[in-house]
Design a protein around this motif. Structure first.
Motif, PDB file in Angstrom:
ATOM      1  N   VAL A   1      -7.862   6.711   7.889  1.00 54.17           N
ATOM      2  CA  VAL A   1      -7.636   6.640   6.441  1.00 54.17           C
ATOM      3  C   VAL A   1      -6.452   7.556   6.150  1.00 54.17           C
ATOM      4  O   VAL A   1      -6.619   8.733   5.855  1.00 54.17           O
TER       5      VAL A   1
ATOM      6  N   GLU B   1      -4.390   8.454  -1.459  1.00 57.77           N
ATOM      7  CA  GLU B   1      -5.049   7.726  -2.551  1.00 57.77           C
ATOM      8  C   GLU B   1      -6.413   7.202  -2.100  1.00 57.77           C
ATOM      9  O   GLU B   1      -7.409   7.332  -2.819  1.00 57.77           O
ATOM     10  N   ASP B   2      -6.484   6.621  -0.898  1.00 58.71           N
ATOM     11  CA  ASP B   2      -7.769   6.158  -0.365  1.00 58.71           C
ATOM     12  C   ASP B   2      -8.716   7.330  -0.106  1.00 58.71           C
ATOM     13  O   ASP B   2      -9.920   7.228  -0.330  1.00 58.71           O
ATOM     14  N   GLN B   3      -8.193   8.451   0.365  1.00 59.82           N
ATOM     15  CA  GLN B   3      -9.018   9.630   0.588  1.00 59.82           C
ATOM     16  C   GLN B   3      -9.624  10.103  -0.738  1.00 59.82           C
ATOM     17  O   GLN B   3     -10.807  10.441  -0.799  1.00 59.82           O
ATOM     18  N   GLN B   4      -8.822  10.086  -1.788  1.00 65.22           N
ATOM     19  CA  GLN B   4      -9.328  10.472  -3.112  1.00 65.22           C
ATOM     20  C   GLN B   4     -10.403   9.495  -3.585  1.00 65.22           C
ATOM     21  O   GLN B   4     -11.414   9.894  -4.155  1.00 65.22           O
ATOM     22  N   THR B   5     -10.204   8.201  -3.325  1.00 62.38           N
ATOM     23  CA  THR B   5     -11.163   7.184  -3.759  1.00 62.38           C
ATOM     24  C   THR B   5     -12.502   7.346  -3.061  1.00 62.38           C
ATOM     25  O   THR B   5     -13.547   7.354  -3.716  1.00 62.38           O
ATOM     26  N   TYR B   6     -12.502   7.490  -1.739  1.00 67.11           N
ATOM     27  CA  TYR B   6     -13.742   7.473  -0.969  1.00 67.11           C
ATOM     28  C   TYR B   6     -14.362   8.856  -0.738  1.00 67.11           C
ATOM     29  O   TYR B   6     -15.565   8.965  -0.512  1.00 67.11           O
TER      30      TYR B   6
ATOM     31  N   SER C   1      -3.927   7.094   3.816  1.00 70.45           N
ATOM     32  CA  SER C   1      -3.509   7.168   2.421  1.00 70.45           C
ATOM     33  C   SER C   1      -4.295   8.234   1.667  1.00 70.45           C
ATOM     34  O   SER C   1      -5.530   8.200   1.627  1.00 70.45           O
TER      35      SER C   1
ATOM     36  N   TYR D   1     -17.009   2.935   1.901  1.00 73.34           N
ATOM     37  CA  TYR D   1     -15.799   2.509   2.601  1.00 73.34           C
ATOM     38  C   TYR D   1     -16.100   1.150   3.243  1.00 73.34           C
ATOM     39  O   TYR D   1     -17.155   0.977   3.854  1.00 73.34           O
TER      40      TYR D   1
ATOM     41  N   GLN E   1     -10.527   3.045  12.339  1.00 77.28           N
ATOM     42  CA  GLN E   1      -9.619   2.870  11.205  1.00 77.28           C
ATOM     43  C   GLN E   1      -9.318   4.248  10.627  1.00 77.28           C
ATOM     44  O   GLN E   1     -10.210   4.899  10.081  1.00 77.28           O
TER      45      GLN E   1
END
Length: 189
Positions: free
Chosen positions: A42, A46-51, A44, A18, A40
């Motif tokens: 998180v 989508e961001d949770q899935q990414t990281y 989204s 991240y 910060q």
């Protein structure tokens, strides 16, 4: 025999780091004496899935990146994750003022931020040991920050699974090594 040893390495999930900036670069930040803290959330999925490779907020948890920087040139900072607490408020109301009765109510209704263990026990990231390990490894850790050091990690704040996310109030205690000097930074977002 060689192929069985190589196969697990190829099946391992890759978790991108991240992006981390200086605490003052975050929209949610505070500085008190010689410590700076930036947050910060998180939000989204989508961001949770990414990281994290899992959707945390639909399961009732909001990952919040915490970046702490000790700006002192001589004193170490003690970071005790167990002392960090949170409270949830009404998203339709403004954050209470620092010395108002509302602030005192918000402070008295806070709870300790749970460790990642309860999330795993509740079935989050079922049967995905790499995802569980990633959540544990990325969580904010207690420790000592030497002068000039920066540390970062995630807090996983319990939130309602349905409806709008409520206002979150976080209290972050700050203690200095070898001193009785302690203060608390407040964040509302």
């Amino acid at each position: 025999m060689i192929l069985t040893c190589v196969a697990p390495a190829h099946s391992a999930q890759k978790f991108p780091d991240y992006p981390v900036r200086q605490p003052s670069d975050y929209s949610i930040s505070a500085r008190q004496e010689e410590v700076s803290i930036g947050l910060q959330s998180v939000e989204s999925v989508e961001d949770q899935q990414t990281y994290f490779h899992t959707a945390l907020s639909p399961n009732g948890f909001l990952p919040v990146l915490v970046v702490v920087h000790n700006q002192s040139k001589s004193d170490s900072l003690l970071l005790d994750k167990a002392g960090i607490s949170y409270g949830l408020g009404d998203p339709g109301k403004a954050a209470p003022k620092e010395n108002s009765v509302g602030q005192k109510v918000a402070i008295s209704s806070t709870a300790a931020i749970p460790f990642i263990g309860p999330f795993i026990a509740m079935g989050l990231a079922k049967d995905a040991s790499e995802v569980k390990q990633n959540l544990v490894l990325r969580q904010l850790q207690s420790g000592t920050l030497s002068p000039g050091d920066t540390v970062h990690g995630f807090l996983y704040i319990p939130i309602p699974k349905k409806g709008p996310r409520p206002m979150i109030h976080i209290q972050f205690p700050v203690s200095w090594a070898g001193s009785d000097k302690t203060s608390v930074l407040h964040f509302d977002f």
